[in-house]
Design a protein around this motif. Structure first.
Motif, PDB file in Angstrom:
ATOM      1  N   ASN A 222       3.461  -3.072 -16.953  1.00  0.00           N
ATOM      2  CA  ASN A 222       4.067  -1.803 -17.375  1.00  0.00           C
ATOM      3  C   ASN A 222       3.278  -0.658 -16.753  1.00  0.00           C
ATOM      4  O   ASN A 222       2.130  -0.415 -17.115  1.00  0.00           O
ATOM      5  CB  ASN A 222       4.053  -1.714 -18.895  1.00  0.00           C
ATOM      6  CG  ASN A 222       4.610  -0.405 -19.418  1.00  0.00           C
ATOM      7  OD1 ASN A 222       4.976   0.504 -18.654  1.00  0.00           O
ATOM      8  ND2 ASN A 222       4.676  -0.271 -20.735  1.00  0.00           N
ATOM      9  N   ASN A 223       3.894   0.064 -15.811  1.00  0.00           N
ATOM     10  CA  ASN A 223       3.132   1.087 -15.085  1.00  0.00           C
ATOM     11  C   ASN A 223       2.773   2.300 -15.933  1.00  0.00           C
ATOM     12  O   ASN A 223       2.083   3.202 -15.454  1.00  0.00           O
ATOM     13  CB  ASN A 223       3.873   1.518 -13.810  1.00  0.00           C
ATOM     14  CG  ASN A 223       5.291   1.991 -14.086  1.00  0.00           C
ATOM     15  OD1 ASN A 223       5.567   2.627 -15.095  1.00  0.00           O
ATOM     16  ND2 ASN A 223       6.197   1.669 -13.175  1.00  0.00           N
ATOM     17  N   ASN A 224       3.208   2.332 -17.197  1.00  0.00           N
ATOM     18  CA  ASN A 224       2.794   3.404 -18.113  1.00  0.00           C
ATOM     19  C   ASN A 224       1.608   2.995 -18.990  1.00  0.00           C
ATOM     20  O   ASN A 224       1.072   3.819 -19.725  1.00  0.00           O
ATOM     21  CB  ASN A 224       3.962   3.819 -19.017  1.00  0.00           C
ATOM     22  CG  ASN A 224       5.055   4.530 -18.247  1.00  0.00           C
ATOM     23  OD1 ASN A 224       4.772   5.317 -17.344  1.00  0.00           O
ATOM     24  ND2 ASN A 224       6.311   4.255 -18.584  1.00  0.00           N
ATOM     25  N   ASN A 225       1.250   1.726 -18.909  1.00  0.00           N
ATOM     26  CA  ASN A 225       0.135   1.216 -19.713  1.00  0.00           C
ATOM     27  C   ASN A 225      -1.171   1.399 -18.939  1.00  0.00           C
ATOM     28  O   ASN A 225      -1.206   1.245 -17.716  1.00  0.00           O
ATOM     29  CB  ASN A 225       0.369  -0.262 -20.035  1.00  0.00           C
ATOM     30  CG  ASN A 225      -0.606  -0.816 -21.052  1.00  0.00           C
ATOM     31  OD1 ASN A 225      -1.803  -0.889 -20.818  1.00  0.00           O
ATOM     32  ND2 ASN A 225      -0.081  -1.225 -22.197  1.00  0.00           N
ATOM     33  N   PHE A 226      -2.262   1.718 -19.635  1.00  0.00           N
ATOM     34  CA  PHE A 226      -3.543   1.960 -18.955  1.00  0.00           C
ATOM     35  C   PHE A 226      -4.020   0.728 -18.191  1.00  0.00           C
ATOM     36  O   PHE A 226      -4.742   0.833 -17.192  1.00  0.00           O
ATOM     37  CB  PHE A 226      -4.607   2.427 -19.951  1.00  0.00           C
ATOM     38  CG  PHE A 226      -5.316   1.329 -20.693  1.00  0.00           C
ATOM     39  CD1 PHE A 226      -6.473   0.761 -20.194  1.00  0.00           C
ATOM     40  CD2 PHE A 226      -4.821   0.854 -21.905  1.00  0.00           C
ATOM     41  CE1 PHE A 226      -7.134  -0.257 -20.871  1.00  0.00           C
ATOM     42  CE2 PHE A 226      -5.474  -0.155 -22.591  1.00  0.00           C
ATOM     43  CZ  PHE A 226      -6.630  -0.709 -22.074  1.00  0.00           C
ATOM     44  N   LEU A 227      -3.613  -0.474 -18.634  1.00  0.00           N
ATOM     45  CA  LEU A 227      -4.053  -1.694 -17.964  1.00  0.00           C
ATOM     46  C   LEU A 227      -3.539  -1.775 -16.531  1.00  0.00           C
ATOM     47  O   LEU A 227      -4.179  -2.383 -15.666  1.00  0.00           O
ATOM     48  CB  LEU A 227      -3.573  -2.923 -18.749  1.00  0.00           C
ATOM     49  CG  LEU A 227      -4.289  -3.202 -20.076  1.00  0.00           C
ATOM     50  CD1 LEU A 227      -3.554  -4.268 -20.859  1.00  0.00           C
ATOM     51  CD2 LEU A 227      -5.734  -3.599 -19.848  1.00  0.00           C
ATOM     52  N   TYR A 228      -2.416  -1.158 -16.285  1.00  0.00           N
ATOM     53  CA  TYR A 228      -1.799  -1.208 -14.954  1.00  0.00           C
ATOM     54  C   TYR A 228      -2.700  -0.570 -13.894  1.00  0.00           C
ATOM     55  O   TYR A 228      -2.787  -1.058 -12.764  1.00  0.00           O
ATOM     56  CB  TYR A 228      -0.444  -0.497 -15.012  1.00  0.00           C
ATOM     57  CG  TYR A 228       0.277  -0.420 -13.682  1.00  0.00           C
ATOM     58  CD1 TYR A 228       0.895  -1.544 -13.136  1.00  0.00           C
ATOM     59  CD2 TYR A 228       0.346   0.778 -12.976  1.00  0.00           C
ATOM     60  CE1 TYR A 228       1.555  -1.474 -11.921  1.00  0.00           C
ATOM     61  CE2 TYR A 228       1.012   0.861 -11.751  1.00  0.00           C
ATOM     62  CZ  TYR A 228       1.611  -0.277 -11.237  1.00  0.00           C
ATOM     63  OH  TYR A 228       2.266  -0.207 -10.024  1.00  0.00           O
ATOM     64  N   SER A 229      -3.386   0.499 -14.251  1.00  0.00           N
ATOM     65  CA  SER A 229      -4.250   1.211 -13.294  1.00  0.00           C
ATOM     66  C   SER A 229      -5.727   1.067 -13.619  1.00  0.00           C
ATOM     67  O   SER A 229      -6.563   1.770 -13.051  1.00  0.00           O
ATOM     68  CB  SER A 229      -3.884   2.703 -13.270  1.00  0.00           C
ATOM     69  OG  SER A 229      -2.540   2.888 -12.914  1.00  0.00           O
ATOM     70  N   GLU A 230      -6.050   0.151 -14.501  1.00  0.00           N
ATOM     71  CA  GLU A 230      -7.421   0.032 -14.989  1.00  0.00           C
ATOM     72  C   GLU A 230      -8.470  -0.158 -13.888  1.00  0.00           C
ATOM     73  O   GLU A 230      -9.509   0.517 -13.890  1.00  0.00           O
ATOM     74  CB  GLU A 230      -7.499  -1.120 -16.003  1.00  0.00           C
ATOM     75  CG  GLU A 230      -8.887  -1.455 -16.515  1.00  0.00           C
ATOM     76  CD  GLU A 230      -9.486  -0.399 -17.433  1.00  0.00           C
ATOM     77  OE1 GLU A 230     -10.555  -0.651 -18.001  1.00  0.00           O
ATOM     78  OE2 GLU A 230      -8.876   0.676 -17.591  1.00  0.00           O
ATOM     79  N   PRO A 231      -8.288  -1.050 -12.914  1.00  0.00           N
ATOM     80  CA  PRO A 231      -9.330  -1.242 -11.899  1.00  0.00           C
ATOM     81  C   PRO A 231      -9.660   0.027 -11.120  1.00  0.00           C
ATOM     82  O   PRO A 231     -10.822   0.263 -10.763  1.00  0.00           O
ATOM     83  CB  PRO A 231      -8.746  -2.322 -10.997  1.00  0.00           C
ATOM     84  CG  PRO A 231      -7.848  -3.098 -11.895  1.00  0.00           C
ATOM     85  CD  PRO A 231      -7.225  -2.061 -12.783  1.00  0.00           C
ATOM     86  N   LYS A 232      -8.659   0.841 -10.836  1.00  0.00           N
ATOM     87  CA  LYS A 232      -8.917   2.090 -10.126  1.00  0.00           C
ATOM     88  C   LYS A 232      -9.789   3.005 -10.976  1.00  0.00           C
ATOM     89  O   LYS A 232     -10.730   3.639 -10.474  1.00  0.00           O
ATOM     90  CB  LYS A 232      -7.594   2.778  -9.789  1.00  0.00           C
ATOM     91  CG  LYS A 232      -6.723   1.990  -8.832  1.00  0.00           C
ATOM     92  CD  LYS A 232      -5.384   2.681  -8.585  1.00  0.00           C
ATOM     93  CE  LYS A 232      -4.493   1.840  -7.690  1.00  0.00           C
ATOM     94  NZ  LYS A 232      -3.160   2.459  -7.494  1.00  0.00           N
ATOM     95  N   PHE A 233      -9.495   3.073 -12.261  1.00  0.00           N
ATOM     96  CA  PHE A 233     -10.280   3.907 -13.166  1.00  0.00           C
ATOM     97  C   PHE A 233     -11.710   3.392 -13.290  1.00  0.00           C
ATOM     98  O   PHE A 233     -12.671   4.158 -13.303  1.00  0.00           O
ATOM     99  CB  PHE A 233      -9.607   3.954 -14.535  1.00  0.00           C
ATOM    100  CG  PHE A 233     -10.390   4.707 -15.574  1.00  0.00           C
ATOM    101  CD1 PHE A 233     -10.447   6.094 -15.548  1.00  0.00           C
ATOM    102  CD2 PHE A 233     -11.078   4.035 -16.573  1.00  0.00           C
ATOM    103  CE1 PHE A 233     -11.168   6.797 -16.504  1.00  0.00           C
ATOM    104  CE2 PHE A 233     -11.810   4.730 -17.522  1.00  0.00           C
ATOM    105  CZ  PHE A 233     -11.851   6.117 -17.490  1.00  0.00           C
ATOM    106  N   LEU A 234     -11.850   2.064 -13.356  1.00  0.00           N
ATOM    107  CA  LEU A 234     -13.174   1.459 -13.515  1.00  0.00           C
ATOM    108  C   LEU A 234     -14.084   1.757 -12.327  1.00  0.00           C
ATOM    109  O   LEU A 234     -15.283   1.981 -12.488  1.00  0.00           O
ATOM    110  CB  LEU A 234     -13.049  -0.058 -13.663  1.00  0.00           C
ATOM    111  CG  LEU A 234     -12.758  -0.631 -15.038  1.00  0.00           C
ATOM    112  CD1 LEU A 234     -12.578  -2.131 -14.941  1.00  0.00           C
ATOM    113  CD2 LEU A 234     -13.867  -0.294 -16.022  1.00  0.00           C
ATOM    114  N   LEU A 235     -13.511   1.747 -11.135  1.00  0.00           N
ATOM    115  CA  LEU A 235     -14.322   1.821  -9.924  1.00  0.00           C
ATOM    116  C   LEU A 235     -14.464   3.215  -9.336  1.00  0.00           C
ATOM    117  O   LEU A 235     -15.414   3.479  -8.606  1.00  0.00           O
ATOM    118  CB  LEU A 235     -13.733   0.890  -8.861  1.00  0.00           C
ATOM    119  CG  LEU A 235     -13.818  -0.608  -9.157  1.00  0.00           C
ATOM    120  CD1 LEU A 235     -13.064  -1.398  -8.107  1.00  0.00           C
ATOM    121  CD2 LEU A 235     -15.260  -1.062  -9.223  1.00  0.00           C
TER     122      LEU A 235
END
Length: 455
Positions: A222-235
């Motif tokens: 789900n591209n609205n869920n934070f998990l979808y973009s999580e690796p970008k945010f982490l790094l």
């Protein structure tokens, strides 16, 4: 979500609380539950908690002041001008009682160092002159591992040598998953672990009444869920060249696990990749692995794999299919996932078996070293080394019972392992999610060197 595990960490914090002089550093990657751990620890204590951010220093001093005013019910403090950190900590120390210890928590400490590059030195002086001899337990917490090293933990950091303990908070171990998912069987727990990897925030996001595939489709895809973009945010806060790191992680997820293979995939020299690989290892994202019987300095057989289950899953099943997921076309990514999901889980299962061997009471000798073994043609999932004893293990995530043929194949492969040949005593352990054949069970009862584990 209820507070689960973290017994060792809580014991460390309680021990520190009982000391006269205590300075604890808590660090680790995001989402591991550092703030939750702290809040659980200070729940019934006299504590002041400050969450730092990226606003300029003046604003953060003001915010610190207003939080103290509210905490100590001191309206007069709001009208006092505090221009620097000395005034902040002078006031805080004046409010700490000699009878009741105050726990001072600065969360995301690294942001204060980002907005003022001299803050670590300033805080070192304040600690030495003011906080060290006060009745205050100090906790500094941070998520940016590289900054926490450089500003607090490293030998050349201003605060080096001040801490009395440190906690690098790691993901929750699999053995506690049944406390998160109380109505799931062992197979389902392993499925969830293979994706969430022990990160409390990810576990919390999943609907525990639904299947793992439902959760992947409705949360991760789900591209609205934070998990979808999580690796970008982490790094993105830890590294500058996101595209280069992502290319490396993508190559590894595609099976290019040797340095030369990664370099070839990216059309680069191996030597140019070394600093990137080292950084990913430092951030606890990659792990360097060599056959367990080899010398650590033997780089010829070195392999790299993505240590974090969620990141590994994301680079296998989200990153390659973003052009579909961005327009909510989930059918093709889900079909690809379903066709490979059993293989995906089997790899996580092998890692769990390897992790569990150190705690396995069935093994009749202490293990000094554990890991995998491989050569050009063969691989052994689990190997444990004792002083002069060795145990070989095979892990089978299969719908069939494991039979004698698996044992015999393992014994044949074990002959190729060069380690104390002629004097070693050999044991064998087989892991199976679907049990074992009757003839194998019978043989294991007769031979104490054969161990069966339906983990």
């Amino acid at each position: 979500m209820k507070f689960i595990n973290r017994k060792k960490e809580m014991q460390t914090l309680e021990k520190e609380f009982s000391k006269e002089n205590s300075f604890t550093v808590i660090y680790g990657r995001r989402r591991t539950g550092k703030t939750t751990l702290i809040k659980e620890f200070i729940k019934n204590k006299n504590a002041f908690y400050f969450f730092a951010d990226k606003q300029n220093e003046k604003i953060q001093i003001e915010r610190f002041k207003y939080q103290m005013s509210d905490h100590f019910n001191d309206e007069f403090l709001q009208n006092i001008e505090l221009k620097n950190w000395d005034g902040i900590f002078d006031y805080l120390i004046s409010k700490s009682s000699s009878q009741e210890k105050l726990v001072l928590v600065i969360d995301e400490f690294q942001y204060l160092c980002m907005v003022n590059k001299e803050f670590s030195s300033i805080f070192q002086r304040i600690y030495d002159e003011k906080l060290k001899d006060s009745n205050i337990m100090l906790i500094l917490c941070g998520s940016l591992i590289s900054m926490m090293y450089s500003q607090v933990l490293a030998y050349d950091s201003p605060l080096y040598g001040r801490r009395t303990s440190q906690i690098r908070l790691k993901p929750i171990e699999f053995e506690y998953y049944n406390e998160f998912f109380e109505n799931k069987n062992q197979r389902e727990l392993i499925e969830y672990y293979s994706v969430t990897g022990g990160i409390p925030k990810y576990i919390q996001e999943f609907n525990k009444e639904e299947s793992i595939l439902w959760n992947i489709e409705n949360n991760i895809f789900n591209n609205n869920n934070f998990l979808y973009s999580e690796p970008k945010f982490l790094l993105q806060e830890e590294i500058s060249d996101l595209s280069r790191y992502f290319s490396i992680l993508q190559a590894i997820s595609n099976g290019d696990t040797k340095m030369s293979a990664i370099a070839s995939r990216l059309s680069l020299n191996s030597s140019s990749l070394t600093p990137y690989i080292s950084k990913l290892i430092e951030l606890d994202i990659l792990k360097r692995e060599i056959p367990v019987t080899e010398n650590i300095n033997n780089s010829k057989k070195t392999l790299y794999y993505i240590k974090d289950n969620y990141l590994a899953f994301w680079f296998n099943y989200v990153y390659p299919y973003q052009s579909y997921l961005e327009i909510d076309n989930l059918r093709f990514p889900m079909e690809k996932l379903k066709s490979n999901f059993n293989l995906w889980i089997s790899k996580a299962y092998e890692r769990l078996c390897l992790d569990s061997i150190l705690k396995d009471e069935k093994i009749p000798f202490p293990l000094m070293k554990t890991g995998r073994w491989w050569d050009k043609n063969d691989e052994i999932d689990v190997v444990g080394l004792g002083e002069d004893k060795i145990i070989f293990g095979e892990c089978k995530w299969s719908e069939k019972h494991v039979g004698l043929n698996v044992l015999y194949q393992l014994k044949e492969k074990s002959k190729k392992v060069k380690w104390k040949n002629g004097i070693r005593e050999e044991f064998f352990i087989l892991y199976s999610k679907s049990g074992f054949s009757d003839d194998l069970i019978k043989l294991a009862k007769e031979d104490s060197k054969i161990i069966l584990n339906d983990f």
